[in-house]
Design a protein around this motif. Structure first.
Motif, PDB file in Angstrom:
ATOM      1  N   ALA A  28       0.712  -1.283   0.050  1.00 38.44           N
ATOM      2  CA  ALA A  28      -0.085   0.131   0.013  1.00 38.44           C
ATOM      3  C   ALA A  28       0.719   1.339  -0.009  1.00 38.44           C
ATOM      4  N   TYR A  29       2.016   1.173   0.653  1.00 38.10           N
ATOM      5  CA  TYR A  29       2.791   2.444   0.821  1.00 38.10           C
ATOM      6  C   TYR A  29       3.507   2.763  -0.454  1.00 38.10           C
ATOM      7  N   ASP A  30       3.607   1.977  -1.609  1.00 44.55           N
ATOM      8  CA  ASP A  30       3.876   2.303  -3.017  1.00 44.55           C
ATOM      9  C   ASP A  30       2.980   2.592  -3.833  1.00 44.55           C
ATOM     10  N   ALA A  31       1.739   2.555  -3.422  1.00 39.16           N
ATOM     11  CA  ALA A  31       0.529   2.690  -4.152  1.00 39.16           C
ATOM     12  C   ALA A  31       0.473   1.467  -5.312  1.00 39.16           C
ATOM     13  N   HIS A  32       0.779   0.405  -4.980  1.00 38.19           N
ATOM     14  CA  HIS A  32       0.513  -0.685  -5.796  1.00 38.19           C
ATOM     15  C   HIS A  32      -0.117  -1.805  -5.164  1.00 38.19           C
ATOM     16  N   PRO A  33      -1.617  -1.749  -5.306  1.00 34.44           N
ATOM     17  CA  PRO A  33      -2.152  -1.396  -6.496  1.00 34.44           C
ATOM     18  C   PRO A  33      -2.672   0.030  -6.098  1.00 34.44           C
ATOM     19  N   LYS A  34      -2.848   0.676  -7.140  1.00 32.03           N
ATOM     20  CA  LYS A  34      -3.257   2.119  -6.945  1.00 32.03           C
ATOM     21  C   LYS A  34      -4.826   2.043  -6.159  1.00 32.03           C
ATOM     22  N   LEU A  35      -5.623   1.042  -6.651  1.00 34.68           N
ATOM     23  CA  LEU A  35      -7.173   0.796  -6.029  1.00 34.68           C
ATOM     24  C   LEU A  35      -7.392  -0.474  -5.760  1.00 34.68           C
ATOM     25  N   VAL A  36      -7.893  -0.606  -4.633  1.00 29.17           N
ATOM     26  CA  VAL A  36      -8.643  -1.899  -4.344  1.00 29.17           C
ATOM     27  C   VAL A  36     -10.137  -1.460  -4.315  1.00 29.17           C
ATOM     28  N   VAL A  37     -10.924  -2.523  -5.021  1.00 30.26           N
ATOM     29  CA  VAL A  37     -12.415  -2.421  -5.108  1.00 30.26           C
ATOM     30  C   VAL A  37     -13.048  -3.722  -4.574  1.00 30.26           C
ATOM     31  N   VAL A  38     -13.827  -3.620  -3.677  1.00 34.55           N
ATOM     32  CA  VAL A  38     -14.716  -4.851  -3.128  1.00 34.55           C
ATOM     33  C   VAL A  38     -15.830  -4.805  -3.404  1.00 34.55           C
ATOM     34  N   ILE A  39     -16.317  -5.598  -4.352  1.00 36.10           N
ATOM     35  CA  ILE A  39     -17.917  -5.611  -4.654  1.00 36.10           C
ATOM     36  C   ILE A  39     -18.525  -6.814  -3.922  1.00 36.10           C
ATOM     37  N   VAL A  40     -19.265  -6.091  -3.154  1.00 37.39           N
ATOM     38  CA  VAL A  40     -20.396  -7.098  -2.447  1.00 37.39           C
ATOM     39  C   VAL A  40     -21.722  -7.248  -3.140  1.00 37.39           C
ATOM     40  N   LEU A 528      -1.438  -5.949   1.143  1.00 38.77           N
ATOM     41  CA  LEU A 528      -1.071  -4.488   1.359  1.00 38.77           C
ATOM     42  C   LEU A 528       0.105  -4.172   2.550  1.00 38.77           C
ATOM     43  N   GLY A 529       0.518  -5.288   3.185  1.00 38.27           N
ATOM     44  CA  GLY A 529       1.554  -4.787   4.309  1.00 38.27           C
ATOM     45  C   GLY A 529       1.172  -4.096   5.342  1.00 38.27           C
ATOM     46  N   ILE A 530      -0.074  -4.439   5.634  1.00 37.48           N
ATOM     47  CA  ILE A 530      -0.836  -3.668   6.894  1.00 37.48           C
ATOM     48  C   ILE A 530      -1.184  -4.692   8.050  1.00 37.48           C
ATOM     49  N   ASN A 531      -1.566  -4.232   9.249  1.00 38.69           N
ATOM     50  CA  ASN A 531      -1.992  -5.004  10.099  1.00 38.69           C
ATOM     51  C   ASN A 531      -3.143  -5.438   9.875  1.00 38.69           C
ATOM     52  N   GLN A 532      -3.626  -6.845  10.347  1.00 31.76           N
ATOM     53  CA  GLN A 532      -5.012  -7.307  10.035  1.00 31.76           C
ATOM     54  C   GLN A 532      -5.947  -6.672  10.736  1.00 31.76           C
ATOM     55  N   PRO A 533      -7.205  -6.584  10.531  1.00 30.31           N
ATOM     56  CA  PRO A 533      -8.045  -5.870  11.190  1.00 30.31           C
ATOM     57  C   PRO A 533      -8.130  -6.341  12.855  1.00 30.31           C
ATOM     58  N   SER A 534      -8.689  -5.576  13.895  1.00 25.07           N
ATOM     59  CA  SER A 534      -8.208  -5.634  15.344  1.00 25.07           C
ATOM     60  C   SER A 534      -9.045  -7.091  15.775  1.00 25.07           C
ATOM     61  N   ALA A 535      -9.986  -7.538  15.075  1.00 21.13           N
ATOM     62  CA  ALA A 535     -10.548  -8.868  15.676  1.00 21.13           C
ATOM     63  C   ALA A 535     -10.587 -10.055  14.417  1.00 21.13           C
ATOM     64  N   SER A 536      -9.802  -9.799  13.683  1.00 25.75           N
ATOM     65  CA  SER A 536      -9.883 -10.690  12.257  1.00 25.75           C
ATOM     66  C   SER A 536      -9.201 -12.149  12.837  1.00 25.75           C
ATOM     67  N   ILE A 537     -10.049 -13.077  12.115  1.00 31.50           N
ATOM     68  CA  ILE A 537      -9.864 -14.557  12.588  1.00 31.50           C
ATOM     69  C   ILE A 537      -9.706 -15.177  11.116  1.00 31.50           C
ATOM     70  N   GLY A 538      -9.391 -14.287   9.944  1.00 34.01           N
ATOM     71  CA  GLY A 538      -9.407 -15.132   8.788  1.00 34.01           C
ATOM     72  C   GLY A 538      -8.080 -15.627   8.499  1.00 34.01           C
ATOM     73  N   HIS A 539      -7.973 -16.349   7.508  1.00 36.86           N
ATOM     74  CA  HIS A 539      -6.878 -17.015   6.828  1.00 36.86           C
ATOM     75  C   HIS A 539      -6.155 -16.191   5.439  1.00 36.86           C
ATOM     76  N   ILE A 540      -5.120 -16.118   5.437  1.00 35.14           N
ATOM     77  CA  ILE A 540      -4.562 -15.786   4.072  1.00 35.14           C
ATOM     78  C   ILE A 540      -4.571 -16.687   2.953  1.00 35.14           C
ATOM     79  N   LEU A 541      -5.104 -16.667   1.608  1.00 36.77           N
ATOM     80  CA  LEU A 541      -5.287 -17.546   1.028  1.00 36.77           C
ATOM     81  C   LEU A 541      -4.175 -17.763   0.171  1.00 36.77           C
ATOM     82  N   THR A 542      -3.232 -18.275   0.632  1.00 42.53           N
ATOM     83  CA  THR A 542      -1.708 -18.310   0.185  1.00 42.53           C
ATOM     84  C   THR A 542      -1.958 -19.248  -1.043  1.00 42.53           C
ATOM     85  N   GLN A 543      -2.736 -20.257  -0.978  1.00 37.71           N
ATOM     86  CA  GLN A 543      -3.029 -21.237  -2.311  1.00 37.71           C
ATOM     87  C   GLN A 543      -3.262 -20.383  -3.564  1.00 37.71           C
ATOM     88  N   ALA A 544      -3.800 -19.212  -3.568  1.00 38.10           N
ATOM     89  CA  ALA A 544      -4.188 -18.470  -4.394  1.00 38.10           C
ATOM     90  C   ALA A 544      -3.182 -17.155  -4.966  1.00 38.10           C
TER      91      ALA A 544
END
Length: 580
Positions: A28-40, A528-544
Motif C-alpha cells: 500500500a505504501y508504494d500505491a501498488h495497487p493504486k486502487l482496491v475495489v471490493v464488490i459485495v 497490502l503490508g498492513i495490520n490485520q483488522p483488530s478482531a480478524s480470524i481470517g486466513h491468508i489465501l496463500t493457495q491463490a
C-alpha cells in the motif's frame, strides 16, 4: 586492500545495480495497487455463478471466472446471516462475536422504547444531502462496530494518506464494511433516490456528489425502471437493473471526484450492490426475474471494469478487485415444498402471542403481560426485561422460560387437520423448531463442542438486551412477502457466497476446499503490508497467490521516503476532513 577510489566505484556500481533490480513485492505504501475495489453482491448465492455461467459475456463475472482466483466453497461460519452482520464480517475479517453486529436492527430500550434501532442508527449525527422538505430521520454512523476493518487499518498505517469509501443503496451496507476511519460512506434517501451521507463524515456533500444528485441521473433511472413518478425510489427502482447501473455510475463519480487511485498510497472502495437483495426477497433465487437481474449485474460490471481500465493509472493491472456477498438465500418455501421439503412459513405474530400466553400462564396467570417485545424477527427473539423485572424474574429465569415454551409454541402454529382416512397426497409443511439458545448460554459458551456449536458461538452479540436465538428447521422462515423468501439461518443456502479475486498477486484458477468471507480482509491486509483488522480470524489465501517475484505492475514502483518521513499533517485527519 582496495583504494578509496576503487571502493567508492564498487559501492556506486552496487547501488546502481540494486536500483535497477525490479521490486519483488509491492504494498500500500508504494500505491501498488493504486486502487482496491471490493464488490459485495447483496443476497447472492455462490451457485449463481455456475448456474448462469452460459449467460455471461464480456468481462463482468468472467473477469473472475476466466482470469481470477475463483473459490467455489466459501461459507460463512456463523448462523445470523443478515445484511449488516455480513457486510461487517467482510470488512473486519471477524464474525458477530468479534465485530458485535448481530442483525440489521435490534431492541435497545435505553435508546428507544417504541421501535428497534438499526445497526447504524445514530441520533448524535444528522443526515446530509436530503432533498428539501424530506423527513430528517436520525443520522447514521459505525458506532456499533466493535472491530476495525482492513480499510481502517490501511488509514492507520498510512497515517491517513489512503482514502477509503463505502457506497450502497443501503446505509448499513455502505458504512459497516468501510469502517470507522473511512473518509466517507454514501447511500440513498429511499424516497427520492438522492445519495446522502451523515455528519459523522462531513458537514455537506462534496461538490461532485451534489452535482451527481442534481444531474438528472435519478430521473433517468426512474424512466429505465418504468417508474417515472415514483416517490419510493428504493422499492420501485431499487428492485430493477436500472438501480445497478445508477449505483455504479455514482461509484464512478466518486472515484473521479475523490481522485481514488491518484494518491501516493493505495485507496479502497467498498461497493455493495443492493438490487439483487431487494428483488430476490420478492421473487426468490429460482425465478426468471432474478436470473435477469444477475445477467444485468454481469453487463454492468463489464462496463465498470472497462471504465476502471481506462480511468485508473496503469489500467486494471493497477487494480485489485474482490467479489463476494453478504449472505445467500433460501428457496421460496412453496417451491421447496412442491419437491417434498418441509418448507413451512412461520407466522411471527402468532408465535409471539403463543409465547406471551405461555409465559403469562407461568408467571402471571389470568393477565396479559407483554413479556416479549413487539416487532419480532428471527433469529433473535427479544424479551421485555421491565415486564420480567416487575414479576421479580431475572434474566436467566426469563430466557429459560421462553426457551422451554418454544417447542409447544411452534407446534401450535399450524396444526394439521385430523386425518379420517389415509393421506392420498403429501401432508402440508408444518413449522418446527430445530434448536434454541439463550443469550446467557451463548455469552457463557454453554454450547455444543461441534461445528454447529461454533456457528452459534460466532453469532453471539452483546446488543439486543435479553434474547433467545431460535433456529427453525431447514427451509423454514418468517413470512417476508407473498411468494417471497428470506435469509437468517445457519443452513448452507444462507451461508454459501462467492469469493473471487482479480489482480496482479492472484493466480487464476478454480480453488476447491472450504474458505470463509473472513479470509478476504486477512488476505488483503497481508498483501497490502498492513495490520490485520483488530478482531480478524481470517486466513491468508496463500493457495491463490503468485510467487512474489512473479507479481508485476504496469509502472515501476516509485522510490518513497521512509514511513516516518511522510506528511506529518496526515495523522490529524479525521472522518469528514477529507471530502474529496
Amino acid at each position: 586492500m582496495p583504494t578509496p577510489k576503487r571502493l567508492l566505484a564498487f559501492v556506486t556500481v552496487c547501488a546502481l545495480t540494486l536500483a535497477s533490480v525490479p521490486r519483488a513485492t509491492a504494498s500500500a505504501y508504494d500505491a501498488h495497487p493504486k486502487l482496491v475495489v471490493v464488490i459485495v453482491l447483496d443476497q447472492f448465492r455462490a451457485d449463481y455463478l455456475e448456474r448462469y455461467r452460459a449467460d455471461f459475456k464480456g468481462r463482468g463475472f468472467k473477469l473472475f471466472l476466466d482470469h481470477g482466483a475463483n473459490f467455489l466453497d466459501c461459507y460463512y461460519d456463523y448462523a445470523n446471516t443478515e445484511t449488516a452482520p455480513g457486510h461487517s464480517t467482510i470488512g473486519t475479517g471477524a464474525y458477530t462475536d468479534g465485530h458485535g453486529i448481530g442483525g440489521n436492527e435490534w431492541w435497545d430500550l435505553a435508546r428507544s422504547k417504541d421501535h428497534p434501532v438499526t445497526s447504524v442508527e445514530d441520533e448524535r449525527y444528522a443526515l446530509v444531502g436530503l432533498p428539501s422538505g424530506a423527513n430528517a430521520s436520525p443520522g447514521s454512523s459505525p458506532r456499533n462496530l466493535r472491530a476495525s476493518t482492513f480499510g481502517d487499518e490501511l488509514r492507520l498505517d498510512t497515517v491517513g494518506e489512503s482514502a477509503v469509501y463505502g457506497v450502497s443503496l443501503k446505509d448499513r451496507a455502505s458504512i459497516l464494511p468501510a469502517g470507522s476511519a473511512a473518509n466517507g460512506a454514501f447511500w440513498i434517501d429511499q424516497a427520492s433516490g438522492r445519495f446522502i451521507t451523515s455528519t459523522y463524515y462531513m458537514q455537506q456533500l462534496p461538490d461532485w456528489a451534489q452535482a451527481f444528485d442534481d444531474s438528472g441521473r435519478i430521473d433517468q433511472a426512474k424512466q429505465e425502471a418504468n417508474a417515472p413518478n415514483s416517490t419510493n425510489f428504493y422499492g420501485d427502482v431499487g428492485a430493477t437493473p436500472a438501480a445497478v447501473s445508477y449505483e455504479i455510475d455514482f461509484a464512478k463519480a466518486l472515484i473521479t471526484g475523490a481522485e481514488l487511485g491518484k494518491h501516493d498510497t493505495t485507496d479502497v472502495l467498498m461497493l455493495s450492490i443492493s438490487s439483487t437483495d431487494i428483488l430476490g426477497h420478492r421473487v426468490g433465487p429460482d425465478s426468471p426475474q432474478q436470473r435477469a437481474m444477475v445477467d444485468a449485474v454481469d453487463t454492468d460490471l463489464d462496463g465498470f471494469f472497462t471504465w476502471l481500465d481506462k480511468n485508473v493509472e496503469g489500467g486494471l493491472g493497477n487494480v485489485w478487485i474482490a467479489l463476494t456477498a453478504d449472505h445467500g438465500i433460501a428457496p421460496v418455501p412453496a417451491d421447496a415444498a412442491k419437491l417434498g421439503l418441509n418448507a413451512a412459513t412461520i407466522d411471527m405474530q402468532k408465535l409471539t402471542a403463543n409465547l406471551n400466553d405461555a409465559i403469562n400462564l407461568k408467571f402471571s396467570p389470568g393477565e396479559k403481560v407483554q413479556y416479549l417485545l413487539t416487532h419480532q424477527s428471527l433469529p433473535y427473539l427479544a424479551l421485555n426485561p421491565p415486564a420480567f423485572d416487575r414479576a421479580g424474574i431475572n434474566e436467566q429465569e426469563a430466557e429459560q422460560a421462553v426457551q422451554n415454551a418454544l417447542p409447544v409454541a411452534f407446534t401450535d402454529l399450524d396444526k394439521p387437520a385430523e386425518l379420517k382416512t389415509p393421506a392420498t397426497a403429501k401432508l402440508p409443511p408444518q413449522p418446527a423448531m430445530f434448536r434454541s439458545y439463550t443469550r446467557l448460554q451463548m455469552a457463557g459458551g454453554e454450547l455444543p463442542n461441534t461445528p454447529f456449536g461454533q456457528l452459534i458461538a460466532h453469532s453471539y452479540t452483546p446488543n439486543g438486551g435479553w434474547y433467545v436465538m431460535v433456529i427453525p428447521d431447514a427451509f423454514q422462515m418468517a413470512a417476508y412477502a407473498a411468494g417471497g423468501t428470506n435469509h437468517f439461518t445457519p443452513y448452507s443456502y444462507d451461508r454459501h457466497v462467492p469469493l473471487d479475486f482479480y489482480g496482479a498477486p492472484f493466480a487464476p484458477g478454480i480453488y476447491h476446499g472450504r474458505v470463509e468471507p473472513t479470509d478476504l480482509a486477512a488476505t488483503f491486509a497481508s498483501l497490502l503490508g498492513i495490520n490485520q483488522p483488530s478482531a480478524s480470524i481470517g486466513h491468508i489465501l496463500t493457495q491463490a497467490l503468485k510467487p512474489a517475484a512473479a507479481v508485476t505492475y504496469p509502472k515501476p514502483v516509485p522510490v518513497r521516503a521512509p514511513h516516518a518521513a511522510r506528511k506529518a499533517h496526515a495523522g490529524a485527519s479525521k472522518p469528514g476532513e477529507n471530502e474529496q
